[in-house]
Scaffold this active site. Sequence first.
Site, short mmCIF file in Angstrom:
data_model
loop_
_atom_site.label_atom_id
_atom_site.label_comp_id
_atom_site.label_asym_id
_atom_site.label_seq_id
_atom_site.Cartn_x
_atom_site.Cartn_y
_atom_site.Cartn_z
N TYR A 142 0.87 -1.18 -0.10
CA TYR A 142 0.09 0.14 -0.01
C TYR A 142 1.04 1.25 -0.05
O TYR A 142 1.79 1.37 0.74
CB TYR A 142 -0.84 -0.14 0.93
CG TYR A 142 -1.88 1.30 1.31
CD1 TYR A 142 -3.04 1.36 0.48
CD2 TYR A 142 -1.62 2.05 2.26
CE1 TYR A 142 -3.61 2.41 0.49
CE2 TYR A 142 -2.55 3.18 2.48
CZ TYR A 142 -3.55 3.27 1.46
OH TYR A 142 -4.64 4.48 1.53
N ASP A 237 9.32 2.89 0.17
CA ASP A 237 8.06 3.75 0.80
C ASP A 237 8.40 3.22 2.42
O ASP A 237 8.15 2.12 2.62
CB ASP A 237 6.98 3.19 0.19
CG ASP A 237 5.68 3.79 1.12
OD1 ASP A 237 5.93 4.51 2.14
OD2 ASP A 237 4.51 3.84 0.51
N LYS A 265 3.57 8.89 8.97
CA LYS A 265 3.52 8.42 10.35
C LYS A 265 4.26 8.89 11.50
O LYS A 265 4.23 9.91 11.74
CB LYS A 265 3.38 6.70 10.16
CG LYS A 265 2.14 6.55 9.15
CD LYS A 265 1.81 5.06 8.92
CE LYS A 265 0.44 4.94 8.24
NZ LYS A 265 0.64 4.18 6.99
#
Length: 425
Positions: A142, A237, A265
């Site tokens: 994702y 990522d 995050k």
Amino acid sequence: MSISEQLFERAKRVIPGGVNSPVRAFQAVGGNPRFIAHAEKEMITDVDGNTYIDYIGSWGPMILGHNHPAIKAAAMAAAEKGLSFGASCPAEVEMAELICEMVPSIELIRMVNSGTEAVMSALRVARGYTGKSKVIKFEGCYHGHSDGMLVKAGSGVMTSGVPDSAGVPEGCARDTLTAVYNDMESVRTLFSECPGEIAAVIIEPVAANMGVVAPKEGFLEELRQVCTEQGALLIFDEVITGFRLGFDGAQGYYGIEPDMTTFGKIIGAGMPVGAYGGRRDIMEMVAPVGNVYQAGTLSGNPVAMAAGLAQLHILKDHPEIYRNMNEMGEYFRNELRGIVSRSGAPCQVNGVGSLSCLFFTAEPVTDYRSAKTADVKAFGEYFRYLLSHGIYVAPSQFEAVFMSSVHTREDVDKTLSVIEDYWRK
Ligand SMILES: *Cc1c(COP(=O)(O)O)cnc(C)c1O
């Protein structure tokens, strides 16, 4: 009706599905989502006064626990001086300097407001830099919800019942090629089918959005080598793994240097922050130096930067945090393996460092296909049992269990005993 149920009813009248991010709706596990009133350290409390040991940690950002006094103080001090200026502020410079110092592959970095934005922007830069248009991603990884990345995506997309999103133009999806995680042959095949057309390969160096799947020995090394040979940029990522597997992320953990990296995050400590960075010659493509445009009204926001900086400074100054947290993750997985084997349940325990996952399948999980063999109904039952016994794990089979630095041995042992009871009941 509980207060959470009342709020969910109200929410459904005015917010699609009652939530601002799909996985929160509990659709994959059944039951009613809890509305959270407050959180402290590893504990989270809902509006009905139920308290849980939290293994989501806002999906990773709360690596030092909720409501950390130093982070809160830094954010409040910044807020005192104004919430946003729409002009440069000192904290942005400090943040960029700190990340460039902590992560050697990064020479220039640009702040944005989410992981989605970081990935979307990094891909634009990679295309601008290489002059090529196709990108390779891996099934089950994702990378946020930008058009081109909603192809065989993990996380909420895996359980939403919609294989890929409606509303994504065919042209966007066409330039996204998908390879199989942990399978270099699938990557080589794509390169040979599209010679000279691939701008970048983007990967979660530890996949943590199809449950947790570690890279096989040598996989990332080979990927690095093939990208170099083919003139494609390797983008890590690290929105989840960045500042989690160590302060230099998965790239430090595995000793691989990507060309570009995306963050989110943890760097915001709970505030909406993302970032993308990499080699100087690549990042100099970004406006106003180069001709790849990317901007943001609230990018580098002073309050968000203050919170993120406070968290990163603590992580940098206390490397033992990683050792302890990774050991706690290891302990959790080892004990969980014991419970699983005693119960005879057909389950797999995956994980790296402080990221873990219990898969409800008899098959070892190494990629998207094997992850999909998981029995999501069985997971739902397990999830509801844990929740009703004060343990809050992600409401989906295909998400990680996030350990923070403040989870104690006692918390973990309590969690393990609830899990053991689940199979004994
Ligand atoms: C969460 C996540 C994103 C998207 O970040 P948002 O802040 O939710 O937009 C991108 N990549 C990975 C690996 C993620 O886990």
